[in-house]
Design a protein around this motif. Sequence first.
Motif, PDB file in Angstrom:
ATOM      1  N   ARG A  58      71.452  35.051  55.719  1.00 26.00           N
ATOM      2  CA  ARG A  58      71.166  35.705  54.540  1.00 26.00           C
ATOM      3  C   ARG A  58      70.226  34.594  53.872  1.00 26.00           C
ATOM      4  N   TYR A  59      69.251  35.327  53.179  1.00 26.15           N
ATOM      5  CA  TYR A  59      68.350  34.435  52.104  1.00 26.15           C
ATOM      6  C   TYR A  59      69.040  33.450  51.483  1.00 26.15           C
ATOM      7  N   GLY A  60      68.412  32.231  51.530  1.00 28.17           N
ATOM      8  CA  GLY A  60      68.947  31.302  50.739  1.00 28.17           C
ATOM      9  C   GLY A  60      70.068  30.404  51.632  1.00 28.17           C
ATOM     10  N   HIS A  61      70.436  30.829  52.719  1.00 29.07           N
ATOM     11  CA  HIS A  61      71.650  30.305  53.225  1.00 29.07           C
ATOM     12  C   HIS A  61      71.241  29.280  54.643  1.00 29.07           C
ATOM     13  N   GLY A  62      69.979  29.082  54.529  1.00 30.11           N
ATOM     14  CA  GLY A  62      69.465  28.320  55.868  1.00 30.11           C
ATOM     15  C   GLY A  62      70.066  26.851  55.803  1.00 30.11           C
ATOM     16  N   ALA A  63      69.592  26.201  56.712  1.00 28.30           N
ATOM     17  CA  ALA A  63      69.696  24.642  57.076  1.00 28.30           C
ATOM     18  C   ALA A  63      68.558  24.069  57.656  1.00 28.30           C
TER      19      ALA A  63
ATOM     20  N   VAL B 268      66.552  24.523  66.587  1.00 28.39           N
ATOM     21  CA  VAL B 268      67.108  26.103  66.607  1.00 28.39           C
ATOM     22  C   VAL B 268      66.391  26.528  65.445  1.00 28.39           C
ATOM     23  N   GLU B 269      65.522  27.617  65.682  1.00 22.16           N
ATOM     24  CA  GLU B 269      65.020  28.249  64.373  1.00 22.16           C
ATOM     25  C   GLU B 269      65.947  29.108  63.468  1.00 22.16           C
ATOM     26  N   VAL B 270      65.702  28.996  62.218  1.00 23.59           N
ATOM     27  CA  VAL B 270      66.771  29.683  61.332  1.00 23.59           C
ATOM     28  C   VAL B 270      65.809  30.836  60.767  1.00 23.59           C
ATOM     29  N   ILE B 271      66.030  31.983  60.598  1.00 22.58           N
ATOM     30  CA  ILE B 271      65.482  33.189  59.868  1.00 22.58           C
ATOM     31  C   ILE B 271      66.278  33.767  59.064  1.00 22.58           C
ATOM     32  N   GLU B 272      65.852  33.906  57.858  1.00 29.90           N
ATOM     33  CA  GLU B 272      66.690  34.410  56.847  1.00 29.90           C
ATOM     34  C   GLU B 272      66.299  36.060  56.467  1.00 29.90           C
ATOM     35  N   ALA B 273      67.424  36.698  56.548  1.00 31.92           N
ATOM     36  CA  ALA B 273      67.032  38.169  56.213  1.00 31.92           C
ATOM     37  C   ALA B 273      68.134  38.750  55.259  1.00 31.92           C
ATOM     38  N   GLY B 274      67.974  40.147  54.855  1.00 30.79           N
ATOM     39  CA  GLY B 274      68.700  40.683  54.106  1.00 30.79           C
ATOM     40  C   GLY B 274      70.153  40.815  54.193  1.00 30.79           C
ATOM     41  N   HIS B 275      70.997  40.964  53.103  1.00 29.44           N
ATOM     42  CA  HIS B 275      72.255  41.145  53.160  1.00 29.44           C
ATOM     43  C   HIS B 275      72.936  41.428  51.731  1.00 29.44           C
TER      44      HIS B 275
END
Length: 422
Positions: free
Chosen positions: A68-73, A78-85
């Motif tokens: 979710r947007y804002g929940h990255g690290a 490993v690529e982290v993609i943020e998306a809608g929830h």
Amino acid sequence: MTGPHPLLNRLFDAAMKAADPYDLVAPHLPPPPKGRTVVLGAGKAAARMAEAVERHWQGPLEGLVVTRYGHGAPTRQVEVIEAGHPVPDTAGEDAARRMLALAESLGPDDLVLCLVSGGGSALMSLPAPGISFEEKRALNEALLRCGAPIGEMNCVRRHLSSIKGGRLALACYPARVVTLVVSDVPGDDPAVVASGPTVPDGSSGDAALAILDKYGIAASSAVRALLANPQATLRADDLRLAHNETHVIVTAQQALEAAAEAARAAGYTPLILSSSMEGEARDVALVHASIARQVVAHGQPLQAPCVILSGGETSVTVRGRGRGGRNAEFLLALAVALDGLPGVHAIAVDTDGIDGTEDNAGAWLAPGTLALARSKGLDARVRLLDNDGYGFFGALGQLVVTGPTRTNVNDLRAIVIETDVL
């Protein structure tokens, strides 16, 4: 009132430490393969899990996870993609397409580490052929608004997906797949968490269609034809999935047990009602309130000082125009039912740090909450009818705001009952 009862903070901290997947990934990692190691994943804990894999893995890594947007690290390999929830968007759709393409490039000497947690179903939204993204998104929104429990929502999502219901694992074949799961669902069935991208559940399309009909949700002829086709469902005993492994590494029960131990250490007797409570938030609140009243009046089923704990995922049928959230709704209904009962304090939070679609994890309650509300011209019953728990507790300064926690074992509810009024 300057803040929640101090024990509530300790219970929350203990539960969240137990729910953090960072130190629980390593014991479940398999030996490195002869070929490539690819990390794929989805959910609110996916980035945190990928971070843990990078810390412990011996050898090269590649892959991507969506959260979710804002929940990255801050991962490196490993690529982290943020998306809608909870409502899917095209970022999640694009991430799912990339996962499938990467999976389809693998061979028999390769290994896939699939990192799955709650929220992954909406974050990894890729409709089945013939179903538009817009229609699937509309069905998802309708299920959210009608108060369908997460199990029913995910059943529909699985059968309308190109990647869920075991289809991601099928795309990985002949590579081996090891799935690590942070569970946010009652019963901790890995086929249900994030709609089981690597674990088919064996349910039928007819079951998904019955859910849509149950709530009176209209579906196109294309959706109905897909759900009526038995060949569209991946069987749980498909031999192509026979050598895969799945490990549930974090559960709500673990979080509740940690909170219970914190209560004991503070001299309070804990009672865990259930780790898998479901139902309307306001109805679940009435059950909790009746138990609290029984403790205060009769010392049953346990004597104060004590703590009542529960987990699971309630639902809210939205009828008003307020800014809801199931934990704020639970706590507002609890406040109305307790009516200022002396010595009773409570907290209700979502362990992912987001209660519904708002910026709070939940809220807290004290015996003086309703009196404070009345002094500010707030009517708790009216706010409850309007599904406005967020507005009610926000006006009182009693929201719990944590920001994203990067884990998700669903809701934590704790009621502290004192022998004397504090």
